[in-house]
Scaffold this active site. Sequence first.
Site, mmCIF file in Angstrom:
data_model
loop_
_atom_site.group_PDB
_atom_site.id
_atom_site.type_symbol
_atom_site.label_atom_id
_atom_site.label_comp_id
_atom_site.label_asym_id
_atom_site.label_seq_id
_atom_site.Cartn_x
_atom_site.Cartn_y
_atom_site.Cartn_z
ATOM 1 N N GLU A 77 0.825 -1.227 0.000
ATOM 2 C CA GLU A 77 0.000 0.000 0.000
ATOM 3 C C GLU A 77 0.852 1.267 0.000
ATOM 4 O O GLU A 77 0.580 2.202 0.761
ATOM 5 C CB GLU A 77 -0.966 -0.025 1.199
ATOM 6 C CG GLU A 77 -1.862 -1.263 1.198
ATOM 7 C CD GLU A 77 -2.778 -1.373 2.426
ATOM 8 O OE1 GLU A 77 -2.659 -0.549 3.350
ATOM 9 O OE2 GLU A 77 -3.619 -2.284 2.446
ATOM 10 N N GLU A 92 -5.376 -11.085 -1.212
ATOM 11 C CA GLU A 92 -6.186 -10.924 0.013
ATOM 12 C C GLU A 92 -7.681 -10.895 -0.312
ATOM 13 O O GLU A 92 -8.428 -10.065 0.217
ATOM 14 C CB GLU A 92 -5.812 -9.622 0.733
ATOM 15 C CG GLU A 92 -4.328 -9.469 1.016
ATOM 16 C CD GLU A 92 -3.960 -8.196 1.775
ATOM 17 O OE1 GLU A 92 -4.870 -7.507 2.296
ATOM 18 O OE2 GLU A 92 -2.757 -7.895 1.850
HETATM 19 C C1 XIL Z 1 -5.723 -6.631 8.379
HETATM 20 C C2 XIL Z 1 -5.967 -7.847 9.259
HETATM 21 O O1 XIL Z 1 -6.852 -8.708 8.599
HETATM 22 C C3 XIL Z 1 -6.544 -7.432 10.604
HETATM 23 O O2 XIL Z 1 -6.616 -8.545 11.486
HETATM 24 C C4 XIL Z 1 -5.699 -6.330 11.232
HETATM 25 O O3 XIL Z 1 -6.328 -5.869 12.419
HETATM 26 C C5 XIL Z 1 -5.517 -5.179 10.263
HETATM 27 O O4 XIL Z 1 -4.952 -5.662 9.048
HETATM 28 N N1 XIL Z 1 -4.599 -4.893 3.712
HETATM 29 C C6 XIL Z 1 -3.532 -5.620 4.157
HETATM 30 C C7 XIL Z 1 -3.699 -6.501 5.323
HETATM 31 O O5 XIL Z 1 -2.473 -5.625 3.526
HETATM 32 O O6 XIL Z 1 -2.511 -6.634 6.080
HETATM 33 C C8 XIL Z 1 -4.827 -6.069 6.221
HETATM 34 O O7 XIL Z 1 -5.020 -7.050 7.234
HETATM 35 C C9 XIL Z 1 -6.090 -5.852 5.408
HETATM 36 C C10 XIL Z 1 -5.868 -4.786 4.372
#
Ligand code: XIL
Length: 387
Positions: free
Chosen positions: A175, A291
């Site tokens: 990101e 994801e």
């Molecule tokens: C999220 C996790 O799922 C949560 O448990 C945590 O509290 C916050 O982060 N993009 C990403 C991930 O790259 O690392 C994030 O994961 C979701 C959005």
Amino acid sequence: MRRSLRSLVVATAAAALVLPLWGATAANAEPPGYSHADKDTLRNQAPRDLAIGSAVWGKRDLVDYDRSAPTEYQQVLSAQFSSLTPENDMKWDAVHPAPDVYDFSSADALVAFAKANHQQVRGHTLLWHSQNPAWVTAASQTWTCDQARAVLEDHIRTVVGHFKGEIYEWDVANEIFQDTWDNGGVRLRTEANPFLKACAADPIALLEDAFRWAHEADPEAVLFLNDYNAEGINEKTDAYYALAQRMLADGVPLGGFGAQGHLSLLYGFDTSIQANFERFAALGLQVAVTEADVRIPLQAGETGPTPEQVAVQAERYDAMLEACLNVTACSSFTVWGFPDANSWVPDVFPGEGWATILEDDYSPKPAFDAMLESLREATPGTSPRHG
Ligand code: XIL
């Protein structure tokens, strides 16, 4: 006599041969509830070169793993997925809680689970604006770029080095571009990311070195850029495309581009994901869906989504998977956890939920069935492009 002696020798030799084999088999025995014989799982239906993954929170879900008595969750995790991504366990705040303290306990538990269940591990993540420990946030207020570089280099070499040989893909940078609606539009996050901020005069130099350090620490791992709103061809992915070209021209060991795939039924779906993957693949990069989840707006008082919403969710999961199946360079497709009870969505997006592919009792949703069907239809052993 001679004959029986010979039989004894043969028997002993056979035993010597058989015993170690038997021992190895016992050591690798599949845990209860998990069977390679079950062909009708996501991981077993996938073309051989495509990893099917899930996020898992090792600290919450795997630390008490007992191979002889896995939980139902652990059985589903091992049966359905060939790849795991630590949902939180390899982030800065988890592995590097104090300047001189590294804690790999929950990440190691995750890697051990993966090994026991013949799964690969995607590393996540090394350079991000979120989930940094308090000491980084505090110290970064006064960092010079050299100080930020030194901290990041130590972290990357230590973490990637610790898992050397265990990780097939690393999300090195996560990101790092702002959104169109952020102040200043799509550009590097030189305000929110403490490392990029300290090196705002030349953030790309720092970014490129982050990839070089990671590559030196584990030359086998494929190193990714990763972001959300990065599925289709848009302003953000245009910025990534230009960045990737520059990094490759600079000889940086960039190996992949990851689209997170966090979708919501509140918004449309950009069907240019395959074309977007194809342009990164044409640069010689791997691509991945890293994801995936598809959240649904739920009215207060409603117990679940409407049949229409359920159908659209299935279509979107499947569209992301199809894009991956249709691009040979797509190396992994990962869903961001299961079941809904474990999902990050309700905590972060109030009023939205039901985002994963399995119900809370692990029964498959239409999204799961759609994905399984697409994997079944994909040419075995290769991706459709080859077929
Ligand atoms: C999220 C996790 O799922 C949560 O448990 C945590 O509290 C916050 O982060 N993009 C990403 C991930 O790259 O690392 C994030 O994961 C979701 C959005």
